[in-house]
Motif scaffolding. Structure first.
Motif, PDB file in Angstrom:
ATOM      1  N   LYS A 133     -66.968  11.519  45.540  1.00 18.25           N
ATOM      2  CA  LYS A 133     -65.854  10.678  46.005  1.00 18.25           C
ATOM      3  C   LYS A 133     -64.934  11.479  46.918  1.00 18.25           C
ATOM      4  CE  LYS A 133     -63.932   7.637  43.274  1.00 18.25           C
ATOM      5  NZ  LYS A 133     -63.268   6.993  42.105  1.00 18.25           N
ATOM      6  N   ASP A 134     -64.750  12.754  46.575  1.00 17.87           N
ATOM      7  CA  ASP A 134     -63.897  13.607  47.402  1.00 17.87           C
ATOM      8  C   ASP A 134     -64.500  13.782  48.804  1.00 17.87           C
ATOM      9  OD1 ASP A 134     -61.576  15.290  47.686  1.00 17.87           O
ATOM     10  OD2 ASP A 134     -62.951  16.996  47.659  1.00 17.87           O
ATOM     11  N   LEU A 135     -65.837  13.988  48.854  1.00 16.04           N
ATOM     12  CA  LEU A 135     -66.517  14.110  50.147  1.00 16.04           C
ATOM     13  C   LEU A 135     -66.452  12.821  50.946  1.00 16.04           C
ATOM     14  CD1 LEU A 135     -69.698  16.082  49.019  1.00 16.04           C
ATOM     15  CD2 LEU A 135     -67.857  16.953  50.465  1.00 16.04           C
ATOM     16  N   LEU A 136     -66.333  11.692  50.260  1.00 16.26           N
ATOM     17  CA  LEU A 136     -66.275  10.381  50.913  1.00 16.26           C
ATOM     18  C   LEU A 136     -64.835   9.918  51.113  1.00 16.26           C
ATOM     19  CD1 LEU A 136     -69.146   8.652  48.893  1.00 16.26           C
ATOM     20  CD2 LEU A 136     -69.252   9.447  51.262  1.00 16.26           C
ATOM     21  N   ASN A 137     -63.903  10.900  51.131  1.00 16.14           N
ATOM     22  CA  ASN A 137     -62.476  10.595  51.331  1.00 16.14           C
ATOM     23  C   ASN A 137     -61.950   9.623  50.276  1.00 16.14           C
ATOM     24  OD1 ASN A 137     -62.279  12.214  53.692  1.00 16.14           O
ATOM     25  ND2 ASN A 137     -63.259  10.566  54.874  1.00 16.14           N
ATOM     26  N   ALA A 158     -63.382   7.251  48.560  1.00 18.67           N
ATOM     27  CA  ALA A 158     -63.736   5.841  48.751  1.00 18.67           C
ATOM     28  C   ALA A 158     -63.672   5.099  47.418  1.00 18.67           C
ATOM     29  CB  ALA A 158     -65.141   5.741  49.339  1.00 18.67           C
ATOM     30  N   GLN A 159     -63.164   3.882  47.428  1.00 29.71           N
ATOM     31  CA  GLN A 159     -63.055   3.091  46.197  1.00 29.71           C
ATOM     32  C   GLN A 159     -64.431   2.785  45.621  1.00 29.71           C
ATOM     33  OE1 GLN A 159     -60.248   2.059  44.425  1.00 29.71           O
ATOM     34  NE2 GLN A 159     -59.260   3.555  45.783  1.00 29.71           N
ATOM     35  N   ASP A 160     -65.394   2.531  46.517  1.00 33.51           N
ATOM     36  CA  ASP A 160     -66.761   2.215  46.082  1.00 33.51           C
ATOM     37  C   ASP A 160     -67.711   3.243  46.689  1.00 33.51           C
ATOM     38  OD1 ASP A 160     -69.254   1.201  45.500  1.00 33.51           O
ATOM     39  OD2 ASP A 160     -68.649  -0.884  45.746  1.00 33.51           O
ATOM     40  N   PRO A 161     -68.019   4.349  45.955  1.00 31.77           N
ATOM     41  CA  PRO A 161     -68.883   5.405  46.509  1.00 31.77           C
ATOM     42  C   PRO A 161     -70.264   4.911  46.928  1.00 31.77           C
ATOM     43  CG  PRO A 161     -67.824   6.132  44.481  1.00 31.77           C
ATOM     44  CD  PRO A 161     -67.560   4.671  44.595  1.00 31.77           C
ATOM     45  N   VAL A 162     -70.798   3.936  46.209  1.00 32.04           N
ATOM     46  CA  VAL A 162     -72.141   3.431  46.523  1.00 32.04           C
ATOM     47  C   VAL A 162     -72.158   2.796  47.904  1.00 32.04           C
ATOM     48  CG1 VAL A 162     -73.955   1.813  45.849  1.00 32.04           C
ATOM     49  CG2 VAL A 162     -72.746   3.114  44.094  1.00 32.04           C
ATOM     50  N   LYS A 163     -71.165   1.926  48.183  1.00 29.97           N
ATOM     51  CA  LYS A 163     -71.112   1.276  49.494  1.00 29.97           C
ATOM     52  C   LYS A 163     -70.878   2.303  50.594  1.00 29.97           C
ATOM     53  CE  LYS A 163     -69.737  -3.431  48.248  1.00 29.97           C
ATOM     54  NZ  LYS A 163     -68.701  -4.488  48.389  1.00 29.97           N
ATOM     55  N   ALA A 164     -70.055   3.307  50.306  1.00 27.10           N
ATOM     56  CA  ALA A 164     -69.782   4.341  51.301  1.00 27.10           C
ATOM     57  C   ALA A 164     -71.051   5.125  51.651  1.00 27.10           C
ATOM     58  CB  ALA A 164     -68.700   5.289  50.785  1.00 27.10           C
TER      59      ALA A 164
END
Length: 875
Positions: free
Chosen positions: A721-725, A727-733
């Motif tokens: 999640k940290d790498l994805l800024n 994101a509320q939904d890591p899967v969608k990101a």
């Protein structure tokens, strides 16, 4: 008499003589480090001969399935070439543990053979140990000689040497003089020409040993000396197949009804006839005998739970099966799997006496068929590789080390290599092969060899008590100890206590660890616990200073709790699999450690995600149900089975067994377990996959390992999640990133293809012609895929092409070699060989096909030198 009647006659005779008839022990041995397979009827009774266990029945008789393919007793290479050697065979035996001795054994053997089974006395010869003048300095067996003299004429009593008439199971263990009974089934005319006594123990196919009466008097110690056993015993073994040959009036074991149904099926499948005189008849007969014998050994081993593999007992079984496949391939022209079709006939023939064949038939067929497919593919590959070796050979002698590489790396049989070379006009450097083989054996032996000193006896206590079900620490005394040395573990000590709380490795469960505490507080750590000859042996790096003290033995409580949780989980997992997948599921092996559990089971398909979830949920429901342990340590075997206890094929059980019940799960088990399923906390499957044809494997965790699993997964989720800024939904990101990455990859691929097309035009002008070959060795700025596409595009438009490209990717070097197929054939060039050799310049290696191969390495600076050397292959 047919074979079933003969087996029954033998057992009934000794039943009349007050013997208890016991079932055959498993052929594959699991808890004896000195043996892989049961190679004699006495193996399961060794602990009685050594005095390590109390004898419950002083007289027993049985028919024991045996396998002799390794170690001192190894008949493998003889099988098929004659008509009386076998890998797997039945050994009929009667036993006395400190009860009757030579007189009864000799008189009863003669009574059964001549009175009950009506074998002509004139055709029988007996042998007696003549004594030895070596270090053992043993006297002649006068007692046996005098007993036989009262039964048979002295001209039919033969004095035998130590090789023939002193029986030893191995380099160590129980042993003693023996009397063999031999039978001469030659015609009257042949008997008149040559006396039978001169042919005894001379490998004559019609003058064969039928029964061996062993008088166990000694124990062979580690230093080679003999000591007298506490009591004298009788151990007899009569070859069932040979007895059938004599009683059925035939001159080959393979002509008895033990083998003829299998041989008829082989004839039907292969279209070849057995026993027909023709030019190829001898090799055909040998091949059919090999296959008929070997399918028995393989089928019984699989039924006992031993699958073919690359190590240990599994390697031996795979070798036996491959030997049979190879004989079918070479001499019966069988290029497709066929041996699995023999299992049905074998089961019909022997399934009544050995019900495990019926129970495991489907599994045996599937495993054998899968192994056949695999090895036939290996044979096809080997033929291509051998053809390349012959092409590269200067002269007519093929390197023994090259042949060994085919044998060791690819599993290609050396005798098949020699046969093909002979047909093609080549010879084999046999000495070089044997040297390479011996070097490998020496490496293997030095890695596994263990030197054991003789036991130092401190106490004469014979009964050792295991108290580890009830306590994890207790006062103990050392009964005996010895030093052992191995290359892997170094110097260690083994100790046996009068009683012990340490559970020994067995039933898939690892042995306990812990420590011994001396009265003065000194500690010796117990590193492992195993069972040998029914004794629990404790391993340590050093001995206590005062070995005669009374010590406090303490088991590592934390490890025991984790191991117990995993063992109980295997029982619940077994129950879950049978509920979810069906009652065909049976345990085929397990490993219970403190950190994880492994469970092998019979099933013929990959488990779906839904099935895995269902299995997990089933086990966790029983954990949440807090089911209490219901243990019974002394249940008669018959009652336990009636109550529905699960027994495993290939395991040895006594008359009384221990049952473990959690709810509806009830199994025969000697391992340690939790008091309540709630103690397991949670069960999590980590992986599921295939082990062999029809065998699946699940690895799972419980307790602290599950907690750590969820902690690590949770930590990784936050990192993602940290790498994805955040994101509320890591899967969608992640899905969005994948789509973007795929789009960019296509754009890059298109650019690289354009680059390769432009480069192709440039490179045409750089080709150099050398002795009719269009040659180019160059460094290019493309990835591996681009170089391959470029090579094949150039190859499609240019004949006699030799390309070597080098490139750098991610700081590593890559070499790619393309050679036109016509050059591969006409100039004996091989791209795979070339890149392997040039790979040395980039500190790497590789391989591939003769016309295209690649090599990778860690030294990009070596690319230029490798490219420069490519020209040498055309000179």
């Amino acid at each position: 008499m047919n074979s079933k009647e003969i087996r029954t006659q033998f057992l009934n005779f000794f039943k009349e003589k007050k013997h208890k008839i016991v079932p055959s022990a498993p052929m594959v041995i699991k808890d004896d480090p000195t043996l892989m397979f049961t190679n004699a009827g006495m193996n399961q009774f060794k602990e009685y001969f050594l005095g390590n266990s109390i004898v419950k029945n002083k007289r027993v008789a049985d028919t024991q399935k045996c396998l002799r393919v390794s170690g001192k007793h190894n008949d493998l290479e003889e099988v098929g070439k004659d008509t009386y050697h076998h890998t797997m065979f039945e050994m009929l035996g009667n036993w006395s543990f400190g009860d009757y001795f030579k007189k009864e054994a000799i008189e009863w053997a003669w009574e059964l053979l001549t009175d009950r089974l009506k074998i002509d006395q004139e055709s029988l010869y007996v042998s007696v140990f003549e004594g030895s003048s070596d270090a053992d300095n043993l006297e002649r067996d006068e007692e046996a000689y005098n007993l036989w003299s009262s039964i048979v004429p002295k001209n039919r009593i033969i004095l035998g040497n130590k090789k023939d008439n002193f029986w030893e199971m191995g380099d160590q263990g129980p042993c003693g003089p023996c009397s063999e009974i031999h039978v001469d089934i030659r015609s009257a005319e042949e008997k008149a020409k040559i006396p039978g006594a001169t042919l005894v123990n001379k490998d004559h196919p019609l003058v064969v040993e039928i029964w061996n009466l062993v008088f166990m008097q000694y124990n062979r110690k580690a230093d080679g000396s003999l000591e007298s056993l506490p009591e004298k015993h009788v151990d007899t073994g009569m070859g069932f197949e040979r007895l059938c040959m004599v009683l059925q009036g035939v001159q080959s074991n393979y002509d008895t009804d033990v083998f003829t149904p299998i041989i008829r099926e082989i004839e039907a499948i292969t279209g070849r006839d057995y026993g027909v005189s023709e030019d190829s008849g001898e090799q055909t007969d040998i091949a059919i005998r090999v296959i008929a014998d070997h399918i028995r050994a393989v089928a019984f081993s699989i039924a006992d739970g031993q699958l073919p593999s690359n190590t240990g007992a599994g390697y031996v079984i795979r070798r036996i099966l491959r030997r049979a496949i190879r004989y079918g391939f070479t001499f019966l022209d069988m290029k497709e799997p066929f041996m699995h079709r023999l299992v049905k006939v074998l089961t019909n023939t022997m399934g009544e006496a050995f019900p495990e064949l019926k129970k495991q038939r489907q599994l045996i067929e599937n495993v054998v068929k899968e192994e056949e497919h695999s090895f036939l593919h290996t044979l096809e590959q080997g033929l291509v590789l051998l053809d390349n070796v012959m092409k590269q050979t200067k002269g007519k002698e093929v390197s023994g080390r090259k042949a060994f590489e085919l044998y060791d790396t690819y599993g290609f049989p050396i005798d098949l290599t020699a046969l093909i070379l002979e047909e093609k006009g080549f010879t084999l450097d046999g000495k070089g092969f044997q040297e390479a083989m011996q070097e490998q054996k020496n490496r293997s032996r030095s890695a596994s060899e263990m030197a054991k000193e003789d036991w130092e006896i401190i106490s004469t206590d014979k009964e050792q008590e295991f108290v580890g079900y009830d306590v994890l620490e207790t006062a103990v005394k050392v009964v005996k100890y010895r030093k052992v040395t191995s290359k892997k573990e170094g110097e260690q000590y083994q100790m046996v206590f009068n009683l012990t709380p340490f559970y020994p490795e067995g039933g898939g469960q690892v042995g306990d660890k812990g420590y011994l505490e001396a009265p003065n507080g000194d500690v010796v750590y117990i590193l492992d616990t195993k069972k040998e000859n029914n004794e629990i042996v404790h391993f340590a790096k050093n001995l206590p200073k005062n070995i005669t003290d009374t010590f406090k033995a303490v088991v590592d409580k934390k490890q025991r709790q984790r191991t117990a949780a995993n063992h109980t989980a295997t029982h619940l997992l077994h129950q879950a699999l049978r509920e979810v997948l069906g009652p065909h599921v049976e345990q085929k092996g397990s490993a219970v450690h403190s950190k994880y559990l492994r469970f092998d089971f019979s099933h013929f398909a990959k488990l779906t995600v839904e099935e895995l979830h269902e299995v997990e949920n089933f086990v966790n429901a029983r954990i949440e149900g807090h089911l209490p342990l219901q243990e019974n340590r002394n249940v008669p075997m018959e009652i336990a089975m009636k109550e529905g206890a699960m027994a495993l094929f290939g395991e040895k059980y006594g008359d009384s067994v221990r049952t473990i019940r959690f709810g509806k799960s009830i199994e025969l088990c000697g391992g340690t377990h939790v008091e309540n399923t709630g103690d397991i906390w949670h069960f999590k499957i980590r992986s599921e996959g295939a082990v062999a044809a029809g065998i699946r494997r699940i690895e799972a965790i419980t307790l602290d390992a599950v907690k750590d699993f969820y902690y690590q997964n949770n930590r990784r989720l936050y990192e993602i999640k940290d790498l994805l800024n955040n994101a509320q939904d890591p899967v969608k990101a992640v899905e969005a990133l994948q789509l973007e990455n795929a789009k960019l990859r296509k754009e890059v691929e298109a650019l690289l293809k354009d680059k390769a097309k432009n480069l192709k035009g440039e490179l045409f002008g750089e080709l150099e012609e050398i002795d009719g070959v269009r040659f180019l060795a160059k460094k290019v700025d493309l990835d591996a895929s681009g170089i391959k596409d470029l090579s094949f595009e150039m190859g499609n438009g240019i004949d006699n092409l030799f390309l070597l490209f080098g490139t750098t990717q991610g700081g590593k070097a890559l070499l790619s070699c393309y050679i036109s197929k016509e050059l591969v054939a006409s100039k004996n060039l091989n791209a795979g060989t070339i890149v392997r050799e040039l790979g040395k310049f980039i500190q790497g290696g590789g391989g591939g096909q003769p016309f295209f191969a690649t090599a990778g390495g860690k030294n990009p600076d070596g690319i230029d030198e490798a490219l420069a050397k490519a020209r040498d292959y055309l000179s």
